[in-house]
Design an enzyme around this catalytic site. Structure first.
Site, PDB file in Angstrom:
ATOM      1  CB  SER A 119      -2.221  -2.985   1.302  1.00 31.11           C
ATOM      2  OG  SER A 119      -1.189  -3.822   1.749  1.00 31.11           O
ATOM      3  CB  ALA A 120      -2.786  -8.473  -0.387  1.00 28.53           C
ATOM      4  CG  HIS A 121      -0.752  -6.370   5.031  1.00 27.27           C
ATOM      5  ND1 HIS A 121      -0.951  -5.878   6.294  1.00 27.27           N
ATOM      6  CD2 HIS A 121      -0.124  -5.376   4.351  1.00 27.27           C
ATOM      7  CE1 HIS A 121      -0.448  -4.649   6.387  1.00 27.27           C
ATOM      8  NE2 HIS A 121       0.053  -4.320   5.205  1.00 27.27           N
ATOM      9  CB  THR A 142      10.310 -10.578 -11.536  1.00 28.19           C
ATOM     10  OG1 THR A 142      11.466 -10.408 -12.351  1.00 28.19           O
ATOM     11  CG2 THR A 142       9.663 -11.917 -11.817  1.00 28.19           C
ATOM     12  N   GLY A 197       0.840  -1.196   0.000  1.00 27.46           N
ATOM     13  CA  GLY A 197       0.000   0.000   0.000  1.00 27.46           C
ATOM     14  C   GLY A 197       0.873   1.243   0.000  1.00 27.46           C
ATOM     15  CG  ASN A 207      -4.218   4.462   9.485  1.00 24.70           C
ATOM     16  OD1 ASN A 207      -4.515   5.500   8.878  1.00 24.70           O
ATOM     17  ND2 ASN A 207      -3.109   4.360  10.176  1.00 24.70           N
ATOM     18  CD  GLN A 218      -7.056   0.365   7.972  1.00 27.22           C
ATOM     19  OE1 GLN A 218      -8.011  -0.295   8.382  1.00 27.22           O
ATOM     20  NE2 GLN A 218      -5.821   0.057   8.290  1.00 27.22           N
ATOM     21  CB  CYS A 259       2.852   2.387  10.747  1.00 28.01           C
ATOM     22  SG  CYS A 259       1.592   1.495   9.869  1.00 28.01           S
TER      23      CYS A 259
END
Ligand SMILES: *Cc1c(COP(=O)(O)O)cnc(C)c1O
Length: 386
Positions: free
Chosen positions: A186-188, A231, A58, A138, A166, A319
């Site tokens: 963001s995936a997590h 990649t 993210g 967040n 979020q 964070c």
């Protein structure tokens, strides 16, 4: 991660190990997984498949959006509008641009954490090239009036980016209806893997007249249509797509379930613990977010005591919890520094049960009471001399 996501990633680590840029059939197979994943991830926000650009996080998506638009459009203007409660990924990118000569307006927020739409419109100048305002906060969970912000940006022909890390997967988003040009996710944050993010880029970065409005900030190969080299993380992205599929299937049940748990916590604490208060908006907030303030004590102590009871909570933002500065978000909603220090963020999720909430609500008052007994800030009855 959701175990079903882990299973999916494992499968792709074993079977889809080709490089999606290679011409051989193993590579082509990886390319197909990527295309399918893009389609699923786009569908959650009513975007087109080719408007999804994968990144490593993210944070990277926020950097690409803001730096990419600023650098591409610097001849047209140097003014960017953001809010005073952004995640550090946006805030510190804007601060960096400020050092490079850009002018940044940090819009204030009210006590619920909402920006003022009139103030937003009034701060637009001929030099404004970008509006970047987060979808949902967040720390305090407040959801901004994104559609109205999008309308204002659209009316003035200004690029609109939203950090939706979020919000993506937690609440409904429609990039067309909301006039969003760029959106970070963001995936997590939705039971997917860490280190996988995406930036939605409207019309692949081109204005209606064919001019591009964003440029890459990293240089290398031609991956992601020359927007983001290196990649591509195919297994991680397949996991991201699986996480999105699960969200789509379960949102209808999960949003009301989590909202009910959220409101149960808020109601119980405000009714049963003296000198406690809610940070953020009572209703216009993420279904999973609770942010509470407790006077006379420090959030860090509450977090450590809860941890010893087997409960994982946090103060402001995960964070920044290692810095001792009070949260910039809590200060922006008008809290005094000492009250901002006494904040506790509790989030519920897909795997949180009612029993766990009951256990938390049983333990929390004891923790608060114990810490207040130790706190020099608590008003105590004078001791009687012997
Ligand atoms: C978590 C978060 C980010 C950063 O995402 P990462 O994938 O951890 O880099 C950015 N913005 C918001 C609002 C977040 O909650």
């Amino acid at each position: 991660m959701d175990p079903r996501v882990i299973e999916e990633i494992e499968k792709h680590f074993k079977a889809t190990y080709g490089n999606s840029s290679s011409l051989h059939s193993l590579g082509q197979k990886a390319g197909q997984v990527l295309t399918k994943s893009r389609e699923i991830i786009a569908s959650l926000i009513n975007a087109k498949r080719d408007e999804i650009f994968f990144t490593s996080s993210g944070t990277e998506a926020d950097n690409l959006a803001i730096m990419g638009v600023a650098l591409k459009n610097k001849k047209m203007g140097n003014h960017i509008i953001t809010s005073s409660i952004e995640h550090h990924a946006v805030e510190n990118t804007c601060k960096h641009l400020e050092e490079e000569g850009f002018q940044i307006t940090y819009l204030p927020v009210n006590k619920f954490g909402l920006i003022n739409l009139k103030q937003l419109e009034d701060s637009i100048t001929d030099n404004t090239i970008l509006i970047t305002i987060m979808f949902a906060n967040n720390e305090i969970g407040t959801i901004q009036p994104i559609e109205e912000i999008g309308k204002i940006a659209n009316k003035h022909n200004i690029i609109f980016h939203t950090d939706a890390v979020q919000a993506y997967g937690k609440i409904a988003i429609d990039v067309d209806k909301m006039h969003i040009d760029l959106l970070s996710a963001s995936a997590h944050k939705l039971y997917g893997p860490k280190g996988v993010g995406m930036l939605y880029i409207r019309n692949k970065g081109f204005r209606e007249d064919g001019e591009s409005y964003i440029e890459p900030i990293m240089f290398g190969g031609g991956h992601e249509w020359n927007m983001r080299p290196s990649t591509v993380n195919v297994p991680g992205i397949a996991g991201f797509a699986k996480a999105v599929e699960l969200v789509k299937d379960e949102m209808e049940i999960e949003i009301p379930r989590q909202t009910r748990l959220r409101d149960k916590i808020i109601k119980y604490v405000l009714e049963n613990i003296d000198d406690s208060f809610l940070n953020g908006h009572p209703t216009q907030r993420l279904p999973n977010n609770v942010n509470l303030g407790f006077k006379y004590i420090e959030g860090e102590s509450i977090v450590l005591d809860l941890d010893s009871e087997g409960i994982g909570a946090s103060t402001g933002s995960a964070c920044s919890s290692k810095s001792l500065e009070p949260s910039h978000v809590l200060l922006a909603i008008g809290l005094k520094p000492q009250d901002a220090h006494g904040s506790l963020r509790v989030t519920v999720g897909r795997f949180t049960t009612e029993d766990e909430i009951d256990y938390f609500l049983e333990r929390l008052p004891h923790v608060i009471k114990r810490l207040r007994e130790l706190s020099p800030l608590t008003k105590r009855k004078p001791k009687v001399d012997k």
